[in-house]
Design an enzyme around this catalytic site. Structure first.
Site, PDB file in Angstrom:
ATOM      1  N   ASP A 180     -18.738 -40.031  28.745  1.00 29.96           N
ATOM      2  CA  ASP A 180     -17.789 -39.776  27.652  1.00 29.96           C
ATOM      3  C   ASP A 180     -16.587 -40.716  27.746  1.00 29.96           C
ATOM      4  O   ASP A 180     -15.866 -40.707  28.742  1.00 29.96           O
ATOM      5  CB  ASP A 180     -17.305 -38.326  27.686  1.00 29.96           C
ATOM      6  CG  ASP A 180     -18.447 -37.333  27.547  1.00 29.96           C
ATOM      7  OD1 ASP A 180     -19.345 -37.597  26.747  1.00 29.96           O
ATOM      8  OD2 ASP A 180     -18.433 -36.306  28.254  1.00 29.96           O
ATOM      9  N   ASP A 199     -19.280 -43.749  33.856  1.00 32.83           N
ATOM     10  CA  ASP A 199     -19.042 -42.451  33.237  1.00 32.83           C
ATOM     11  C   ASP A 199     -19.633 -42.484  31.826  1.00 32.83           C
ATOM     12  O   ASP A 199     -19.830 -43.554  31.240  1.00 32.83           O
ATOM     13  CB  ASP A 199     -17.534 -42.185  33.188  1.00 32.83           C
ATOM     14  CG  ASP A 199     -17.189 -40.892  32.474  1.00 32.83           C
ATOM     15  OD1 ASP A 199     -17.849 -39.878  32.729  1.00 32.83           O
ATOM     16  OD2 ASP A 199     -16.263 -40.919  31.636  1.00 32.83           O
TER      17      ASP A 199
END
Length: 268
Positions: A18, A16
């Site tokens: 963020d 991922d």
């Protein structure tokens, strides 16, 4: 386990953006709070119940595509708005309008403050690639490519599945596993041969639903128990705990870079 803290059958790592690669999760949380607090105050007056940047962010918007986050939070307050259209202005009282308002705020915050990457995450990714593992970035953000460019990390990933890609392919966002499954497919590996690295509860749900070989929860905000409950096989506060070389700035140390001022699109 290998020296990267992964089962030996793992051939690919899916990250991922963020909160795992970059420190932009706090920027998104602040933009969501400003967006919803402004809307709720206009709707309910001075006695409105503010958006909780901890509980509401983690529960309803973190890791989700932007409009899904708007719908989920509004539903939690029993509020229904017209859907609107993607080109609604930021002041439109629609799902799309609120999403565009949030995107405008997050882009402003990123442009003013730049983007920080977690050095230890970048070091971990480099170590994984040096050991022959394939890597992918999997994000709901439509600004993903620009953020990666800002921290000079585009070349660290063989595949990018982001908000733009998901829209083009019609992939539902997290907590559905489709974006992670697409990344594994593009890398030519089975889900059981891929590890997912996520900080969001929705990302944990996606990793579990996709039956990936390893689901790593990255706990940046003190929610280790919740990450485990949502499917994490192991939880760490920093990827340096798993193995690979330590980052030059120490665990979680940031490397700051400015984002280009013409960054298009919008984050999750």
């Amino acid at each position: 386990m290998t020296d990267l803290g992964l089962p030996p059958e793992i051939r690919a790592c899916l990250f991922d953006l963020d909160g795992v690669v970059t420190r932009t999760a706090v920027v998104h949380a602040a933009a969501w709070k400003e967006t919803f607090d402004t809307f709720l105050k206009e709707r309910d007056g001075a006695g409105y119940r503010p958006f909780d940047a901890a509980h509401d962010y983690d529960e309803y918007v973190d890791g989700l595509p932007r409009t899904d986050g708007v719908r989920a939070f509004l539903a939690s307050r029993g509020i229904t708005l017209p859907e609107g259209s993607p080109d609604d202005p930021p002041d439109a009282v629609t799902v799309q309008g609120l999403g565009n308002r949030k995107n405008e705020l997050v882009l402003r915050r990123i442009r003013e403050g730049g983007v920080e990457a977690y050095d230890t995450t970048l070091d971990y990714i480099r170590a994984a690639r040096a050991r022959g593992l394939a890597t992918a970035i999997v994000s709901s953000s439509k600004n993903c490519l620009d953020v990666l460019r800002a921290v000079d990390a585009v070349g660290l990933f063989d595949v990018r599945i982001d908000g733009v890609t998901a829209a083009e392919r019609g992939l539902p966002g997290k907590p559905r596993p489709d974006t992670f499954l697409a990344a594994a497919r593009d890398l030519g590996v089975r889900p059981a041969e891929a590890a997912v690295f996520e900080d969001a509860l929705a990302g944990m749900d996606a990793g579990r639903a996709g039956r990936f070989g390893r689901v790593i929860g990255v706990d940046r905000v003190g929610q280790a128990d919740a990450l485990r409950a949502h499917g994490a096989d192991v939880v760490v506060e920093d990827l340096g705990e798993l193995g690979g070389p330590a980052g030059p700035a120490g665990p979680g140390g940031p490397a700051r870079a400015a984002v280009p001022t013409d960054t298009p699109g919008g984050g999750g």
